[in-house]
Design a protein around this motif. Structure first.
Motif: not given
Length: 874
Positions: A306-307, A312-314, A377-378, A395-398
């Motif tokens: 849930n990117q 991501m800025v935080l 996405l990782s 939230r970072g893309g995992g």
């Protein structure tokens, strides 16, 4: 008939000179925006060949000011015309003054025509923001089609007009797929902002603004290719192409337009292929279809990323402070980063980094984000899906995947469908081809499961280019070094939990040197598919097939995996800490004097330079004095971390690795061992043949060693074994380590003989593989425990490690790091392949069947008394 432009009319076409207030604004607000050297050179080159016209998407006076400040700063072709910016009396190029004096304006078409005919540059905006309350995500057409004016001009003149798309991104909050609410209605959507929203975005993000310049579009060449198209159709086509180019540049920075996780799940569950698999699973298991569907939705909810751009800025700010606190900096392969941006314009990228630490994916994604590239996405193991780390990573893309799902066909189908969906939606992807983290510092053997799914997805997405990006991550010091050493000594791997996160204050009090991020040579899926088929005697496909035979599919996955690992090794950075560790552990005595250490490091540096290795900035292109400072800093770092002990001082101290810390130090040595493993295998094989052998006999012995260590090292895939062997022999002859005489190879000097202590290359090559020989010899001796009985692997490892400690105390094993649970595991895998041992259906170990030729060769190597004699020579 066009009206002629009078002298009075052209008064407003003079060069635009910002007043003192704008010059202050340029310095204050626009100095943070930069333009890459490549882009600057590209603009200058276009200006030498023709007339430059800068092109932007949405009408914005702030974008004009930003670009104008850049072209002035870097002495690029100055802007002499721009669309009406809606600034009334503040309009540039004299238009505001004409309004103030109530004088008639020069029509935009005529002003643009005069500017281009005078060989000056212009800036064209292609669309304008939506009106207040207008629901659209595409902007509005301009009142005057200035592109058509350029088309008409290009037909009239020989000098080419180059349209250079410029994309400025204010902030990194990507848009959602659906149109927004009241704010978007009043202020315009984020990608087509009105004036108020533009100002707000600018004030919040002017320090983080990103400008991307695309390749020039040659209008004259386009007209030559389409001579029969009318001017209005040419203008429409060119406008469409330019808008697509700029949208791709935005996506490189921001990523694709986001869909919610719920919508992703809904679209996946509507897939006919997935529904068919769900029905098959319901029939196979005898469960109701609705129950299996609910299970599939539940698994997708646990799995999916849930990117969140705001998160991501935080996260970027948190990681930036963390890295600055515990590391001395990150060295990024800038040329490789530029290649990533260029390829991402047309292809979906699959990043395959090496896996050394829990923070690998954070380091890579942070690096990409800092370089204005939307992170992929990782894939992460579901063991990392615990609060709060799991939420942060998601939230970072995992996205989270189980470690094993071999007996779960529905789960595999869900993972396969989700990965294909990621690529379809325009995301890039990242996972670790090694599977788990390397506890030894060198690359692990690849795991094929995830890569097999990528191949399946690529075969089904026939129109989408797929490119594999190998990534080498390097650490001067690894934060898990102590836990890795304990695991090598036999301790169980601890399960990740919140306690590990709470222990981070210990890490924050230490310094861990520098980080290195390098990109290997990219691998086009279509190219490796063609070369793989050709190597198997099959014709290269004209287009990507949707399916392969099982054998061809397996061969393609394996070749892709090993090619990736080999290219990661090629760009692994030679850092001072790793080089010092290699010198210390490649020395045959307990300690090493400072001067000898520096001399041996310089000798290895020359060998690595000949192999075209990449170096840390502290070693690349530096004088011997500056390199010595880098070595001394690395020595200090190792002494501070208690991996080295210093005896004496004043530049004449002796350094030694404490026996109990050699396992941890070996981690850094192993980061460079792959550069020397081919020569080391030849020297070790020659040593086992008493220092002299025919080329054929030596080649056979090296082949045996290579088979034995196939799970330890990554061997080149672009060359045959014979080619690799001959190249290694030629290198050893060139270095003077061996001599070739009448079909025989023999040691060039006594340093390769038993008990030699020379710091030369021959002794070094023998020493760096000693720990592997001792470990495998220990494992081979442990097979005696299986005579007449089966034994659980865990019990076998425990008893063999205990025997190894006894052998170390008695002097049978010389090196403490040879007693390694990790190497016992890889030795067992090699022995199983050779048929020396096998696993029962319950997982217990038993001896293999009657010995084969390969088994006897391996046994002869490992039982050769020379290894024990050599050990006593210390």
């Amino acid at each position: 008939m066009r009206r002629s432009v009078s002298k009075k009319d052209t008064e407003g076409l003079r060069e635009y000179r910002p007043n003192f207030l704008l010059r202050w604004m340029y310095r204050k607000f626009f100095s943070h925006t930069d333009l890459e050297e490549r882009s600057r050179s590209m603009v200058r080159g276009a200006a030498e060949r023709g007339t430059v016209v800068y092109v932007m998407r949405s009408l914005s006076f702030l974008d004009f000011f930003s670009l104008d400040s850049l072209v002035r700063r870097y002495s690029l072709p100055l802007i002499r015309f721009v669309n009406d910016l809606g600034l009334w009396i503040l309009e540039p190029f004299g238009r505001g003054g004409r309004r103030l004096r109530l004088r008639r304006q020069v029509p935009e078409q005529q002003a643009l025509r005069q500017t281009i005919q005078d060989r000056f540059s212009a800036l064209l905006f292609l669309r304008r923001p939506p009106r207040l309350g207008q629901r659209t995500d595409r902007g509005r057409k301009l009142d005057v089609d200035l592109l058509r004016t350029l088309v008409e001009l290009q037909r009239e003149q020989q000098r080419p007009i180059f349209l250079i798309p410029q994309t400025i991104v204010w902030g990194k909050l990507a848009s959602r797929r659906r149109f927004g609410g009241v704010i978007d209605l009043l202020l315009g959507p984020s990608e087509w902002p009105g004036k108020v929203r533009s100002v707000l975005q600018f004030l919040l993000n002017y320090k983080r603004a990103v400008l991307r310049s695309a390749d020039p579009f040659d209008l004259s060449e386009f007209l030559r290719e389409h001579p029969d198209l009318p001017d209005n159709e040419v203008a429409d086509r060119v406008r469409y192409v330019l808008l697509r180019i700029m949208e791709r540049e935005r996506q490189i920075v921001l990523g694709p337009t986001k869909k919610s996780p719920a919508r992703i799940r809904e679209e996946l569950m509507r897939s006919p292929r997935l529904q068919a698999l769900i029905s098959e699973e319901a029939q196979r298991s005898g469960r109701p279809l609705a129950k299996v569907q609910r299970e599939a939705v539940r698994e997708l909810r646990r799995m999916a990323a849930n990117q969140d751009p705001a998160a991501m800025v935080l996260l970027d700010g948190m990681l930036d402070r963390l890295w600055n606190r515990i590391y001395d900096g990150i060295e990024v392969d800038e040329e490789g980063m530029q290649r990533v941006r260029e390829v991402a314009r047309d292809a979906a990228l699959v990043f395959l980094p090496c896996h050394k630490s829990h923070i690998d994916y954070l380091v890579l994604n942070h690096t990409l984000y800092r370089n204005s590239f939307s992170p992929p996405l990782s894939a992460a193991g579901d063991n990392m899906n615990f609060w709060p780390v799991g939420t942060m990573l998601r939230r970072g893309g995992g996205f989270f995947i189980r470690r094993s799902f071999r007996q779960k066909p529905l789960y595999r189908a869900l993972v396969d469908a989700y990965m294909r969906k990621i690529l379809v939606e325009g995301f890039h992807m990242e996972f670790f081809v090694e599977g788990g983290r390397s506890r030894t510092g060198k690359l692990l053997s690849p795991k094929y499961g995830m890569l097999s799914m990528v191949v399946d997805a690529a075969l089904k997405l026939t129109s989408k280019p797929i490119v594999i990006v190998p990534v080498a991550l390097g650490y001067e010091r690894i934060i898990e070094s102590k836990s890795y050493a304990r695991e090598a000594e036999g301790e169980e791997k601890p399960r990740e939990n919140i306690g590990q996160l709470l222990r981070t204050p210990r890490i924050l009090r230490s310094k861990y040197g520098r980080l290195y991020v390098n990109f290997g040579e990219f691998i086009s899926f279509d190219d490796i598919l063609a070369t793989t088929r050709q190597r198997r005697g099959l014709p290269a496909p004209q287009q990507r097939p949707e399916e392969l035979s099982d054998q061809e599919h397996r061969y393609l996955v394996q070749r892709l995996a090993h090619t990736t690992l080999h290219r990661i090794n090629q760009v692994s950075v030679v850092a001072p800490v790793a080089l010092v560790a290699l010198v210390i552990l490649g020395h045959r005595r307990r300690g090493m004097e400072h001067g000898a250490l520096i001399a041996q490091a310089e000798q290895l540096l020359e060998q690595l330079r000949a192999k075209r290795a990449r170096f840390a900035n502290s070693l690349e292109g530096k004088s011997p004095l500056m390199r010595r400072e880098a070595y001394d800093a690395a020595i200090d770092l190792l002494v501070d971390s208690k991996l080295l002990v210093e005896h004496g001082g004043d530049g004449k101290g002796i350094y030694m690795a404490p026996p109990e810390r050699r396992v941890a130090l070996e981690y850094y040595k192993n980061g460079l061992i792959h550069f020397f493993v081919q020569e080391s295998l030849v020297m070790t094989a020659l040593f086992s043949l008493d220092g002299t052998a025919s080329v054929e006999e030596l080649q056979g012995r090296v082949r045996d060693l290579s088979r034995l260590f196939k799970y330890e090292f990554v061997f080149p895939v672009q060359a045959t074994f014979t080619e690799t062997f001959e190249a290694a022999c030629a290198q050893l002859v060139k270095q003077g380590a061996v001599v070739q005489q009448e079909g025989q190879l023999l040691f060039a000097s006594p340093e390769g003989s038993l008990g030699g202590a020379s710091p030369g290359m021959a002794g070094f090559y023998l020493e760096i593989l000693r720990t592997y020989m001792e470990s495998y010899r220990l494992a081979h001796g442990g097979l005696a425990l299986l005579r007449g009985q089966a034994m659980a692997k865990k019990d076998w490892v425990r008893r063999v490690l205990a025997q190894g400690n006894k052998d170390y105390l008695s002097g049978e094993i010389q090196l403490k790091e040879s007693i390694s649970k990790i190497r016992l595991d890889t030795a067992l895998r090699a022995f199983e392949d050779l048929g020396m041992v096998r696993a029962t259906p319950k997982g217990d170990l038993v001896l293999g069947d009657a010995p084969t030729t390969e088994q006897m060769s391996a046994a002869m190597l490992l039982n050769w008394s020379g290894w024990a004699v050599e050990a006593t020579a210390h």
